[in-house]
Design an enzyme around this catalytic site. Sequence first.
Site, mmCIF file in Angstrom:
data_model
loop_
_atom_site.group_PDB
_atom_site.id
_atom_site.type_symbol
_atom_site.label_atom_id
_atom_site.label_comp_id
_atom_site.label_asym_id
_atom_site.label_seq_id
_atom_site.Cartn_x
_atom_site.Cartn_y
_atom_site.Cartn_z
ATOM 1 N N CYS A 255 30.987 47.347 30.178
ATOM 2 C CA CYS A 255 31.050 45.912 30.587
ATOM 3 C C CYS A 255 30.305 46.319 31.888
ATOM 4 C CB CYS A 255 33.024 46.139 31.160
ATOM 5 S SG CYS A 255 33.508 48.320 31.682
ATOM 6 N N CYS B 149 34.591 34.400 35.457
ATOM 7 C CA CYS B 149 33.738 35.014 34.795
ATOM 8 C C CYS B 149 35.031 36.060 34.311
ATOM 9 C CB CYS B 149 32.481 35.914 36.038
ATOM 10 S SG CYS B 149 31.677 37.021 34.852
ATOM 11 N N CYS C 125 30.756 39.721 43.172
ATOM 12 C CA CYS C 125 31.375 39.856 41.677
ATOM 13 C C CYS C 125 31.498 37.822 41.822
ATOM 14 C CB CYS C 125 32.911 40.116 42.239
ATOM 15 S SG CYS C 125 33.618 39.666 40.620
ATOM 16 N N CYS D 81 27.504 43.620 32.931
ATOM 17 C CA CYS D 81 27.075 42.552 34.295
ATOM 18 C C CYS D 81 26.585 41.878 35.330
ATOM 19 C CB CYS D 81 28.765 43.644 35.799
ATOM 20 S SG CYS D 81 28.368 42.664 37.305
ATOM 21 N N ASP E 180 51.547 37.650 40.934
ATOM 22 C CA ASP E 180 49.972 37.331 41.806
ATOM 23 C C ASP E 180 51.028 36.282 43.269
ATOM 24 O OD1 ASP E 180 48.614 38.033 40.654
ATOM 25 O OD2 ASP E 180 47.243 36.924 40.356
#
Length: 315
Positions: A195, A243, A215, A199, A134
């Site tokens: 998924c 989350c 999101c 959400c 990252d």
Amino acid sequence: MQLVKEHIARLIKDEALRLGFDDIGFSPAEELSEEKAHLQQWLDNGYHAGMQYMSNHFDKRVNPSKLVEGAKSVITVLKNYYPDHTTLSHQPPKLAKYAYGQDYHEVIRAKLSSLFNYIQEEIDPELQGRFFVDSAPLLERSLAVRAGLGWIGKHSLLINRKLGSFVFIGEVVTNLELPYASHRMNDACGGCSRCIDACPTQAILPGRTVDANRCISYLTIENKDAIIPEEFREKMDGWAFGCDICQDVCPWNRKAQPNTEKAFAPSPQLKAMQASDWQTLTQEKFSKIFKGSPVKRAKLSGLQRNLAFVLNRNK
């Protein structure tokens, strides 16, 4: 020559597993032409929300060879971070599982450094390259797919058949020639849409795309606004930092095994947190409890904003 490459690849894989990585694969350091158009469309649609850095260094983001002169290969590693189910309470406020313990950047960077040093000392003294977690404009999930380590799920995350999706990804971009994955792992999402259906903010769109504007992970971590849009007040499901909903409902995580990395375990102070403790966090307490934790990314002010919002204390 191919046998030599295979032998080198086996040595690297054995060392990576010894260091604590859970899987490893190799791919050529070349342009990700298939993903290039998808990334551009995602940016054009504004789905990166306030993450303006996602539009920076576009050429490097879609071509790892531009990060290291003379690069030939990308070594991609996976590290499981799925916790023991008894680790923390599932009652609000909730933290994403990746943030339970120490900052994964530091943990994985240290392991990648050891792996790089091993290759340089034991295999190729002229090794050149860089390692990342990252920390560079790389399409890490796409590189993992090319290395045969999984497929991109409908929630846009990497899914590995054995490990599921609760994995960290790291890379070594190097001038070393290696044998590359001869095939990619088959997409096994099929007709499943759990998924997408789960959400609460409808952030998961068709085409394995996520709109960061909606999101919960973005809203509670990367979002730097003083307030969270009111439309999401009843949809946050108690998440105060990140989350995991789309991963928790994924069938590929049903058999996920708890990780064995001690650094990923929550501190005793975090495990001891009661509901009232979250409401009286001071800077001193925050710094002590989340020392070396990914949660520090939100800072105390950001976490307090999130807590007030998801616990409905500022209605």
